[in-house]
Design an enzyme around this catalytic site. Structure first.
Site, mmCIF file in Angstrom:
data_model
loop_
_atom_site.group_PDB
_atom_site.id
_atom_site.type_symbol
_atom_site.label_atom_id
_atom_site.label_comp_id
_atom_site.label_asym_id
_atom_site.label_seq_id
_atom_site.Cartn_x
_atom_site.Cartn_y
_atom_site.Cartn_z
ATOM 1 N N PHE A 1 0.871 -1.181 0.000
ATOM 2 C CA PHE A 1 0.000 0.000 0.000
ATOM 3 C C PHE A 1 0.905 1.227 0.000
ATOM 4 O O PHE A 1 1.410 1.630 1.039
ATOM 5 C CB PHE A 1 -0.888 -0.043 1.250
ATOM 6 C CG PHE A 1 -2.045 0.906 1.267
ATOM 7 C CD1 PHE A 1 -3.269 0.550 0.735
ATOM 8 C CD2 PHE A 1 -1.929 2.151 1.876
ATOM 9 C CE1 PHE A 1 -4.361 1.413 0.783
ATOM 10 C CE2 PHE A 1 -3.003 3.027 1.930
ATOM 11 C CZ PHE A 1 -4.223 2.653 1.381
ATOM 12 N N ALA B 1 5.042 13.379 3.359
ATOM 13 C CA ALA B 1 3.576 13.302 3.349
ATOM 14 C C ALA B 1 3.141 12.066 4.114
ATOM 15 O O ALA B 1 2.988 10.983 3.546
ATOM 16 C CB ALA B 1 3.044 13.244 1.915
ATOM 17 N N SER C 1 0.915 12.039 7.784
ATOM 18 C CA SER C 1 -0.454 12.278 8.233
ATOM 19 C C SER C 1 -1.255 13.089 7.222
ATOM 20 O O SER C 1 -2.485 13.055 7.225
ATOM 21 C CB SER C 1 -0.436 13.013 9.580
ATOM 22 O OG SER C 1 0.097 12.183 10.593
ATOM 23 N N GLN D 1 5.006 -4.159 34.170
ATOM 24 C CA GLN D 1 5.085 -3.757 35.568
ATOM 25 C C GLN D 1 4.789 -4.937 36.491
ATOM 26 O O GLN D 1 5.437 -5.116 37.530
ATOM 27 C CB GLN D 1 4.100 -2.616 35.841
ATOM 28 C CG GLN D 1 4.316 -1.896 37.163
ATOM 29 C CD GLN D 1 5.574 -1.029 37.156
ATOM 30 O OE1 GLN D 1 6.127 -0.733 36.110
ATOM 31 N NE2 GLN D 1 6.021 -0.647 38.342
ATOM 32 N N ILE D 2 3.819 -5.759 36.103
ATOM 33 C CA ILE D 2 3.471 -6.928 36.912
ATOM 34 C C ILE D 2 4.634 -7.917 36.965
ATOM 35 O O ILE D 2 4.907 -8.529 38.006
ATOM 36 C CB ILE D 2 2.193 -7.594 36.359
ATOM 37 C CG1 ILE D 2 0.983 -6.681 36.617
ATOM 38 C CG2 ILE D 2 1.963 -8.963 36.990
ATOM 39 C CD1 ILE D 2 -0.276 -7.109 35.886
ATOM 40 N N GLY E 1 7.690 -7.058 36.827
ATOM 41 C CA GLY E 1 8.833 -6.426 37.469
ATOM 42 C C GLY E 1 10.058 -6.451 36.573
ATOM 43 O O GLY E 1 9.970 -6.199 35.377
ATOM 44 N N GLU F 1 -1.161 3.701 10.121
ATOM 45 C CA GLU F 1 -2.571 3.744 9.698
ATOM 46 C C GLU F 1 -3.300 4.933 10.335
ATOM 47 O O GLU F 1 -4.509 4.879 10.595
ATOM 48 C CB GLU F 1 -3.301 2.434 10.039
ATOM 49 C CG GLU F 1 -2.777 1.204 9.336
ATOM 50 C CD GLU F 1 -3.033 1.216 7.846
ATOM 51 O OE1 GLU F 1 -3.795 2.065 7.369
ATOM 52 O OE2 GLU F 1 -2.464 0.355 7.149
ATOM 53 N N SER G 1 -2.799 8.462 16.651
ATOM 54 C CA SER G 1 -3.905 8.717 17.577
ATOM 55 C C SER G 1 -4.396 10.153 17.461
ATOM 56 O O SER G 1 -5.596 10.429 17.598
ATOM 57 C CB SER G 1 -3.455 8.437 19.013
ATOM 58 O OG SER G 1 -3.231 7.054 19.215
#
Length: 382
Positions: free
Chosen positions: A125, A132, A134, A339-340, A342, A366, A369
């Protein structure tokens, strides 16, 4: 929309999950380390044979005809095992849908069976350029008519599967005097066309198994029959297809985020500190609860957008909402998962480190945000 998946959708979801667990998961680490490309191509061919390269393509043209919901479900399952493979499948499906949407009968009959069958390992694509991203209306790649053929000149950037795509959909300026975004057309250009040069793959932070390349056009001559759709109307085609692509990338992010949360949950059940599993601590429980809740909300937004697309209803705003929320939620999920774990979450011995790198790009490509928020706000304020 109905919340219960159809038998066909469940079958496709299960087939994608089985293939991901049986074939993709074992090769994901090797791909991330820059090896295992032979297995990567073998898996792409197998996915094509299973019908995953044309999920929303008419069966008469070689596709599965399963629809947009099935496409979203499949990409999520593939991404849970290997984001690099999932993005290749997502973009190839997007290219196939562009061709199905606007190409001539002859173009469809020639290219779609090659894409859907895996004769072409992937499809490219070619919209983004160095200047060029966004704002694709600022593109400078041009296609000049010399009386017998089109001559392409310019450069495209960050093209997924550039080095092994069999065909590219290429956007170029065909009327330099037209208002911004009005004089752009799209073309079908085969990989072996003289004047088309694929540059070296980018050295990326994540999704390393998926090649991302610059593509250059140096007096690349293509026949009149390469024009796809109406002359000078290609920009509208690009905007429409990007909305569908956002469902794919949102679904991919959801898969990576789910993989991160599920691994962290299982780890928390086994890891002991202070004489008990860390899953017993409220801090860990709340990270898991928030992560799984946000990902479930993302799944529902994606299903809504896919349902509207499948019903041929306006879905652009919903696709942007789904892509925005799913990618941001998946990024949070991967960091919560780290984080869980560690210190283990920062170690390449554990998959959370790869998940965090793979998911980061989903809120950029794509449409970033920030661009999604612009699209959503424009719709709200119209």
């Amino acid at each position: 929309m109905p919340f219960q998946l159809s038998d066909e959708q469940q079958l496709i979801q299960r087939a994608a999950r089985d293939f991901a667990c049986g074939e993709l998961a074992n090769n994901a680490v090797a791909l991330d380390q820059g090896v295992g490309q032979d297995i990567f191509f073998k898996n792409l061919k197998a996915l094509a044979e299973l019908g995953f390269m044309g999920l929303n393509i008419d069966p008469e043209l070689g596709g599965s005809g399963a629809g947009s919901i099935a496409f979203s479900l499949a990409i999520t399952e593939l991404a849970k095992a290997c984001a690099s493979t999932a993005v290749t499948v997502s973009v190839t499906n997007m290219v196939a849908e562009v061709i199905q949407s606007v190409a001539s009968a002859e173009q469809k009959a020639f290219y779609l069976p090659k894409i859907c069958s895996g004769e072409y390992p992937a499809a490219g694509f070619c919209l983004t350029e160095p200047g060029a991203g966004s704002d694709p209306s600022a593109m400078r790649t041009s296609a000049a008519w010399n009386g017998s053929e089109w001559v392409l000149n310019g450069a495209k950037a960050y093209i997924t599967s550039g080095e092994f795509a069999g065909v590219f959909v290429v956007w170029a300026v065909t009327d330099k005097n037209a208002p911004r975004g009005k004089g752009i057309s799209c073309f079908l250009v085969e990989r072996q066309t003289p004047g088309l040069v694929v540059g070296p793959a980018e050295d990326k932070m994540g999704q390393k198994g998926s090649a991302t390349n610059p593509v250059y056009f140096d007096d690349c001559r293509i026949p009149a029959s390469a024009l796809m759709g109406e002359l000078n109307r290609g920009y509208q085609v690009a905007l429409g297809e990007l909305a569908g692509g956002r469902i794919g990338i949102g679904s991919l992010a959801l898969g990576v985020g789910m993989a991160a949360m599920e691994y962290a949950r299982d780890y928390a059940r086994e890891r002991e500190q202070f004489g008990q599993p860390i899953a017993n601590f409220q801090a860990i429980q709340w990270m898991l609860a928030d992560g799984f809740t946000e990902l479930e909300a993302a799944r529902l937004l994606l299903m809504q957008a896919a349902y509207l697309k499948e019903a041929n209803l306006d879905f652009a705003s919903q696709a942007s909402m789904a892509k925005l929320f799913a990618t941001e939620a998946a990024n949070r999920a991967c960091y919560s998962g780290q984080q869980i774990l560690g210190g283990h979450g920062y170690n390449r011995e554990y998959p959370l480190e790869r998940f965090a790198r793979d998911v980061r790009i989903t809120s950029i490509y794509e449409g970033t945000s920030e661009i999604q928020r612009m699209i959503i706000a424009r719709k709200l304020l119209a």
